[in-house]
Motif scaffolding. Structure first.
Motif, PDB file in Angstrom:
ATOM      1  N   GLY A   1       0.851  -1.171   0.000  1.00 48.23           N
ATOM      2  CA  GLY A   1       0.000   0.000   0.000  1.00 48.23           C
ATOM      3  C   GLY A   1       0.888   1.222   0.000  1.00 48.23           C
ATOM      4  O   GLY A   1       2.082   1.133   0.277  1.00 48.23           O
ATOM      5  N   THR A   2       0.316   2.356  -0.312  1.00 45.15           N
ATOM      6  CA  THR A   2       1.104   3.582  -0.411  1.00 45.15           C
ATOM      7  C   THR A   2       0.741   4.519   0.725  1.00 45.15           C
ATOM      8  O   THR A   2      -0.439   4.795   0.968  1.00 45.15           O
ATOM      9  CB  THR A   2       0.859   4.276  -1.751  1.00 45.15           C
ATOM     10  OG1 THR A   2       1.263   3.412  -2.805  1.00 45.15           O
ATOM     11  CG2 THR A   2       1.647   5.576  -1.836  1.00 45.15           C
ATOM     12  N   CYS A   3       1.768   4.989   1.426  1.00 44.98           N
ATOM     13  CA  CYS A   3       1.582   5.968   2.502  1.00 44.98           C
ATOM     14  C   CYS A   3       2.254   7.265   2.087  1.00 44.98           C
ATOM     15  O   CYS A   3       3.444   7.280   1.773  1.00 44.98           O
ATOM     16  CB  CYS A   3       2.193   5.466   3.805  1.00 44.98           C
ATOM     17  SG  CYS A   3       1.447   3.927   4.407  1.00 44.98           S
ATOM     18  N   SER A   4       1.475   8.332   2.070  1.00 45.47           N
ATOM     19  CA  SER A   4       1.998   9.640   1.678  1.00 45.47           C
ATOM     20  C   SER A   4       2.247  10.481   2.906  1.00 45.47           C
ATOM     21  O   SER A   4       1.426  10.523   3.831  1.00 45.47           O
ATOM     22  CB  SER A   4       1.004  10.354   0.748  1.00 45.47           C
ATOM     23  OG  SER A   4       0.836   9.626  -0.444  1.00 45.47           O
ATOM     24  N   GLY A   5       3.402  11.148   2.916  1.00 47.92           N
ATOM     25  CA  GLY A   5       3.729  12.047   4.009  1.00 47.92           C
ATOM     26  C   GLY A   5       3.297  13.464   3.701  1.00 47.92           C
ATOM     27  O   GLY A   5       2.708  13.757   2.659  1.00 47.92           O
ATOM     28  N   THR A   6       3.592  14.362   4.622  1.00 45.96           N
ATOM     29  CA  THR A   6       3.231  15.766   4.449  1.00 45.96           C
ATOM     30  C   THR A   6       4.075  16.392   3.344  1.00 45.96           C
ATOM     31  O   THR A   6       5.295  16.232   3.315  1.00 45.96           O
ATOM     32  CB  THR A   6       3.445  16.530   5.766  1.00 45.96           C
ATOM     33  OG1 THR A   6       2.654  15.928   6.792  1.00 45.96           O
ATOM     34  CG2 THR A   6       3.056  17.992   5.600  1.00 45.96           C
ATOM     35  N   SER A   7       3.397  17.070   2.439  1.00 48.14           N
ATOM     36  CA  SER A   7       4.107  17.715   1.325  1.00 48.14           C
ATOM     37  C   SER A   7       4.872  18.936   1.821  1.00 48.14           C
ATOM     38  O   SER A   7       4.481  19.598   2.787  1.00 48.14           O
ATOM     39  CB  SER A   7       3.123  18.129   0.235  1.00 48.14           C
ATOM     40  OG  SER A   7       2.446  17.010  -0.278  1.00 48.14           O
ATOM     41  N   LYS A   8       5.958  19.222   1.143  1.00 48.32           N
ATOM     42  CA  LYS A   8       6.727  20.436   1.413  1.00 48.32           C
ATOM     43  C   LYS A   8       6.925  21.184   0.099  1.00 48.32           C
ATOM     44  O   LYS A   8       6.964  20.573  -0.972  1.00 48.32           O
ATOM     45  CB  LYS A   8       8.071  20.115   2.054  1.00 48.32           C
ATOM     46  CG  LYS A   8       7.945  19.636   3.486  1.00 48.32           C
ATOM     47  CD  LYS A   8       9.299  19.568   4.183  1.00 48.32           C
ATOM     48  CE  LYS A   8       9.126  19.167   5.646  1.00 48.32           C
ATOM     49  NZ  LYS A   8      10.418  19.112   6.363  1.00 48.32           N
ATOM     50  N   THR A   9       7.038  22.480   0.206  1.00 47.60           N
ATOM     51  CA  THR A   9       7.191  23.306  -0.987  1.00 47.60           C
ATOM     52  C   THR A   9       8.455  24.152  -0.905  1.00 47.60           C
ATOM     53  O   THR A   9       8.944  24.458   0.183  1.00 47.60           O
ATOM     54  CB  THR A   9       5.986  24.238  -1.185  1.00 47.60           C
ATOM     55  OG1 THR A   9       5.898  25.143  -0.069  1.00 47.60           O
ATOM     56  CG2 THR A   9       4.697  23.454  -1.295  1.00 47.60           C
ATOM     57  N   PHE A  10       8.965  24.489  -2.058  1.00 47.15           N
ATOM     58  CA  PHE A  10      10.022  25.476  -2.171  1.00 47.15           C
ATOM     59  C   PHE A  10       9.849  26.152  -3.522  1.00 47.15           C
ATOM     60  O   PHE A  10       9.087  25.680  -4.379  1.00 47.15           O
ATOM     61  CB  PHE A  10      11.419  24.847  -2.017  1.00 47.15           C
ATOM     62  CG  PHE A  10      11.788  23.888  -3.109  1.00 47.15           C
ATOM     63  CD1 PHE A  10      12.575  24.296  -4.182  1.00 47.15           C
ATOM     64  CD2 PHE A  10      11.358  22.576  -3.084  1.00 47.15           C
ATOM     65  CE1 PHE A  10      12.932  23.419  -5.186  1.00 47.15           C
ATOM     66  CE2 PHE A  10      11.708  21.684  -4.081  1.00 47.15           C
ATOM     67  CZ  PHE A  10      12.496  22.108  -5.139  1.00 47.15           C
ATOM     68  N   THR A  11      10.509  27.262  -3.711  1.00 45.39           N
ATOM     69  CA  THR A  11      10.341  28.028  -4.943  1.00 45.39           C
ATOM     70  C   THR A  11      11.635  28.026  -5.752  1.00 45.39           C
ATOM     71  O   THR A  11      12.735  27.967  -5.199  1.00 45.39           O
ATOM     72  CB  THR A  11       9.926  29.481  -4.664  1.00 45.39           C
ATOM     73  OG1 THR A  11      10.937  30.116  -3.861  1.00 45.39           O
ATOM     74  CG2 THR A  11       8.597  29.534  -3.946  1.00 45.39           C
ATOM     75  N   ILE A  12      11.452  28.064  -7.055  1.00 42.05           N
ATOM     76  CA  ILE A  12      12.562  28.266  -7.980  1.00 42.05           C
ATOM     77  C   ILE A  12      12.277  29.563  -8.723  1.00 42.05           C
ATOM     78  O   ILE A  12      11.261  29.678  -9.423  1.00 42.05           O
ATOM     79  CB  ILE A  12      12.703  27.102  -8.968  1.00 42.05           C
ATOM     80  CG1 ILE A  12      13.062  25.815  -8.222  1.00 42.05           C
ATOM     81  CG2 ILE A  12      13.772  27.410 -10.006  1.00 42.05           C
ATOM     82  CD1 ILE A  12      13.191  24.597  -9.124  1.00 42.05           C
ATOM     83  N   THR A  13      13.130  30.553  -8.529  1.00 40.91           N
ATOM     84  CA  THR A  13      12.988  31.841  -9.199  1.00 40.91           C
ATOM     85  C   THR A  13      14.026  31.931 -10.311  1.00 40.91           C
ATOM     86  O   THR A  13      15.217  31.735 -10.071  1.00 40.91           O
ATOM     87  CB  THR A  13      13.188  33.004  -8.206  1.00 40.91           C
ATOM     88  OG1 THR A  13      12.211  32.900  -7.164  1.00 40.91           O
ATOM     89  CG2 THR A  13      13.026  34.342  -8.910  1.00 40.91           C
ATOM     90  N   VAL A  14      13.555  32.193 -11.519  1.00 35.99           N
ATOM     91  CA  VAL A  14      14.456  32.340 -12.657  1.00 35.99           C
ATOM     92  C   VAL A  14      14.452  33.810 -13.076  1.00 35.99           C
ATOM     93  O   VAL A  14      13.426  34.333 -13.523  1.00 35.99           O
ATOM     94  CB  VAL A  14      14.035  31.445 -13.843  1.00 35.99           C
ATOM     95  CG1 VAL A  14      15.015  31.606 -14.994  1.00 35.99           C
ATOM     96  CG2 VAL A  14      13.958  29.986 -13.397  1.00 35.99           C
ATOM     97  N   ASN A  15      15.582  34.467 -12.875  1.00 37.18           N
ATOM     98  CA  ASN A  15      15.707  35.870 -13.242  1.00 37.18           C
ATOM     99  C   ASN A  15      16.056  35.999 -14.723  1.00 37.18           C
ATOM    100  O   ASN A  15      16.802  35.181 -15.263  1.00 37.18           O
ATOM    101  CB  ASN A  15      16.784  36.561 -12.406  1.00 37.18           C
ATOM    102  CG  ASN A  15      16.339  36.779 -10.978  1.00 37.18           C
ATOM    103  OD1 ASN A  15      15.193  37.132 -10.725  1.00 37.18           O
ATOM    104  ND2 ASN A  15      17.225  36.554 -10.021  1.00 37.18           N
ATOM    105  N   PRO A  16      15.529  37.048 -15.373  1.00 37.34           N
ATOM    106  CA  PRO A  16      15.874  37.253 -16.787  1.00 37.34           C
ATOM    107  C   PRO A  16      17.266  37.847 -16.916  1.00 37.34           C
ATOM    108  O   PRO A  16      17.784  38.477 -15.986  1.00 37.34           O
ATOM    109  CB  PRO A  16      14.803  38.244 -17.267  1.00 37.34           C
ATOM    110  CG  PRO A  16      14.436  39.007 -16.029  1.00 37.34           C
ATOM    111  CD  PRO A  16      14.563  38.048 -14.879  1.00 37.34           C
ATOM    112  N   THR A  17      17.883  37.650 -18.055  1.00 38.97           N
ATOM    113  CA  THR A  17      19.168  38.274 -18.343  1.00 38.97           C
ATOM    114  C   THR A  17      18.923  39.661 -18.914  1.00 38.97           C
ATOM    115  O   THR A  17      17.853  39.952 -19.455  1.00 38.97           O
ATOM    116  CB  THR A  17      19.961  37.427 -19.345  1.00 38.97           C
ATOM    117  OG1 THR A  17      19.115  37.118 -20.464  1.00 38.97           O
ATOM    118  CG2 THR A  17      20.421  36.132 -18.715  1.00 38.97           C
ATOM    119  N   PRO A  18      19.910  40.575 -18.805  1.00 39.78           N
ATOM    120  CA  PRO A  18      19.731  41.921 -19.363  1.00 39.78           C
ATOM    121  C   PRO A  18      19.472  41.875 -20.867  1.00 39.78           C
ATOM    122  O   PRO A  18      20.011  41.035 -21.577  1.00 39.78           O
ATOM    123  CB  PRO A  18      21.059  42.616 -19.038  1.00 39.78           C
ATOM    124  CG  PRO A  18      21.626  41.849 -17.890  1.00 39.78           C
ATOM    125  CD  PRO A  18      21.204  40.432 -18.112  1.00 39.78           C
TER     126      PRO A  18
END
Length: 697
Positions: free
Chosen positions: A422-439
């Motif tokens: 069977g499958t047991c899922s834990g608590t999800s966690k999040t993080f962000t990936i920010t991609v900055n533009p080049t000049p």
């Protein structure tokens, strides 16, 4: 059986016992001559045989057995879709010149018979009791009973020269369990041959668990409830046991991941998730001659062997104790077979371990630890960063993208999962990936052409930039510009060039814009062209005009003529007068010319004067001058001591009719003039002016 055969003879009886002679829940296998899968007591049995050159017969001469007849190396196989708790084999030897030799394999491994497995059996007039030899039944009749957990296959082989007729019965004690997550309910189930009454059950398991129910459950299960559960069932006549290895899946966690800031075009390494590893324990024990088969949860591997003994160890899982005899290589042999693997098989034999107990029966008891696998699923809220919308496992390496002028932010949600039945899922966690533009350069500088000594600017614009640097190429490559004359604004979007000289002619300029992300943005190249100074235009310093005329009637020699009202405007080239500007009498106008992009810095000053409109203004009248004859027909004479330079003749309306340079001469031919009144304007070499009136006859 009265017939003898030179070839191997296999006789098949198509008769069902139907459980008449033996108490349930043993079930006879339905005898058939065709290999295939058959249902017996709710269990699917896969049946096959190797006749070794013999034949299949239907023979009803021994209805007490009603089974298969085989000899001299032939064998029969039975496979069960779920483990059974026991099997029973009833067989008789027909009396010929040679003996039988019945060998058995359980789950593909040779099974050594002992006295506890064999009991007497007579049928159809055959009653010679077989004996044990090297773990096989030889020389006669017998009933073989094998009960142990997890029997999935049986093979019977006769290596003797006599015929042995047999029937197989199955003890279908079936157990089942779910694989709950921590905090959920653990359900255990058993089925003793389909009997719904008259059966007693006795469950035992980890953490002191006992139950007399056939289908007990444990609420709010935890890791302490994982382990081996054994149920013993009895209908008063037959008793059987079956064991299940039960897992209570842990709730996994995932360690936090720091937010990431990337640049457009950056190569991003794989993002590896991590969790605290789960460990578990599996135990097993088998008698000498049997094979130990252990399997860890899916994906898990055995990591250590806390206990292993081939000898007479005692105790239960987690509490094994070495006995008086033990093979010193027990841990080493088990480690070599199991470590780093998900499952393994190991025969409990003297060949593998030696004989520490000097011939007395032994057991192999083991305890192994394993690490349980954790998997991950993740989602990505913004695929424009170059990452798919979802995935499993770690995030693979990718190239960050941002085609906009603003930072792009994506939220990554990671969910840990543990799967084992069977499958047991834990608590999800999040993080962000920010991609900055080049000049990026959004406005390019434009090449300029200016006059020697003039000033100019170069301007560009960039997005996603926080730093700027102008560069100049004087002919040997681009170098940074500093705020030293003639330059200013070298680190802004506008470069000022003050008082540029021809030394800067054909210099090339560009802007380098830098920001949080690399690479920098570089603008197009703009060229500075510097022209030499332009001379003033030429023309009469005093010019006449008619009433109502505009600037267009004044005569100037030059290119791209421009008129101004003041010397200051002309010098700074501002407030140009249109050619339609009406001329104001006795007014000085200032005029320039433009060659290429350069306008003459010093203007030509021209006085517009109409003597008829202003006879007395600014006219010197102290010249002694007489006209005669007056009226005149042909020649008009000028009597004066002054040196006359030139004369203008106007009609009464102020229109100039005649202009003549006299160069010291004193007579004028006016024969071509019509009769009327005229004005003559006389200019001396000393720039003196005299205006007189005469009449033409």
């Amino acid at each position: 059986m009265k017939k003898q055969y030179t070839s191997i003879l296999i006789i098949l009886f198509f008769v069902f016992l139907g459980g008449k002679s033996f108490a349930q829940p043993y079930y006879d296998f339905t005898h058939t001559s065709s290999p295939g899968t058959y249902s017996v007591g709710g269990i699917n049995v896969g049946f096959n045989y190797n006749l070794n050159g013999g034949q299949v017969y239907i023979d009803h001469s021994c209805p007490s057995v009603l089974g298969y007849n085989f000899t001299n190396g032939g064998y029969f196989t039975f496979g069960f879709n779920v483990p059974v708790a026991g099997i029973r084999i009833r067989g008789i030897r027909q009396t010929f010149s040679t003996n039988t030799n019945i060998a058995i394999k359980i789950n593909g491994t040779s099974y050594a018979l002992n006295s506890s497995n064999i009991s007497s059996f007579s049928a159809c007039g055959y009653n010679t009791q077989g004996a044990l030899s090297n773990g096989a039944l030889v020389g006669g009749n017998g009933m073989i009973t094998i009960t142990q957990p997890g029997i999935t296959s049986l093979e019977l082989q006769n290596n003797g020269g006599d015929y042995w007729i047999f029937v197989v019965e199955i003890l279908p004690l079936v157990t089942a369990t779910n694989t709950p997550c921590t905090g959920s309910t653990l359900n255990l189930a058993s089925d003793f041959g389909g009997l719904t009454s008259g059966v007693t059950y006795n469950w035992t398991g980890p953490n002191g668990f006992t139950s007399s129910l056939n289908n007990p459950s444990i609420n709010n299960a935890s890791a302490a409830n994982s382990g081996l559960y054994t149920v013993t069932a009895s209908n008063g006549t037959v008793t059987a046991s079956q064991t299940q290895n039960v897992y209570v899946n842990p709730i996994p966690t995932v360690n936090g991941i720091n937010n990431q800031t990337l640049c457009n075009g950056a190569s991003v390494n794989a993002v590896n998730f991590s969790s605290t590893a789960f460990t578990g324990t599996i135990c097993g024990d088998v008698n000498e001659g049997s094979t130990l088969n252990l399997t860890a949860p899916p994906g898990a591997v055995f990591t250590s062997v806390p206990f292993a003994s081939y000898g007479n160890a005692t105790g239960s899982c987690g509490n094994f104790v070495l006995g008086s005899c033990n093979s010193s290589n027990s841990v080493g042999v088990v480690s070599a077979a199991a470590l780093g693997k998900n499952s393994f098989s190991l025969a409990a034999t003297n060949d593998n371990f030696g004989d520490p107990c000097n011939g007395t029966p032994k057991k192999l008891k083991v305890q192994l630890n394993y690490n349980t696998p954790i998997t991950y699923t993740w989602t990505n809220s913004n695929t424009s960063i170059g990452l798919p919308s979802s995935g499993t496992g770690n995030i693979p390496s990718f190239v960050a993208t941002n085609s906009t002028n603003l930072p792009v932010i994506s939220t990554i949600t990671v969910t840990p999962k543990y799967t084992n039945g069977g499958t047991c899922s834990g608590t999800s966690k999040t993080f962000t990936i920010t991609v900055n533009p080049t000049p990026k350069i959004t406005a390019q500088p434009v090449s300029k052409t200016i006059c020697n000594g003039a000033s100019t600017t170069f301007t560009a614009a960039a997005s996603n930039a926080s730093g700027y640097q102008w560069q100049v190429n004087p002919g040997s490559g681009f170098i940074d510009v500093s705020d030293i004359e003639p330059y200013s604004g070298a680190t802004t979007t506008t470069l000022n060039i003050n008082g540029a000289t021809t030394l800067l002619n054909n210099y090339k300029y560009r802007l380098v814009a830098s920001g949080t992300c690399v690479p920098t943005a570089i603008s197009n190249i703009a060229t500075l062209t510097i022209q030499n100074e332009v001379d003033s235009p030429t023309g009469g310093l005093v010019q006449s005009f008619n009433a109502g005329d505009n600037l267009s009637v004044l005569v100037v020699n030059g290119q791209s003529i421009k008129w101004y009202a003041t010397a200051e405007n002309a010098a700074s080239h501002v407030d140009e007068l249109p050619l339609t500007t009406p001329i104001v009498n006795n007014t000085i106008y200032y005029v320039t010319q433009t060659l290429g992009s350069c306008e003459s810095p010093i203007p030509l000053a021209i006085k517009a004067y109409n003597p008829l409109l202003s006879l007395d203004d600014n006219i010197k009248s102290d010249i002694a001058l007489m006209l005669y004859p007056n009226p005149v027909k042909d020649i008009l004479y000028l009597s004066t001591e002054a040196e006359i330079d030139k004369i203008f003749v106007f009609d009464i309306n102020g229109r100039k009719l005649l202009e003549k340079a006299l160069n010291g001469d004193h007579e004028i031919n006016v024969q071509s003039l019509a009769e009327g009144v005229y004005l003559i304007q006389v200019f001396t070499q000393n720039k003196e002016i005299k205006i007189l009136k005469f009449i033409k006859d």
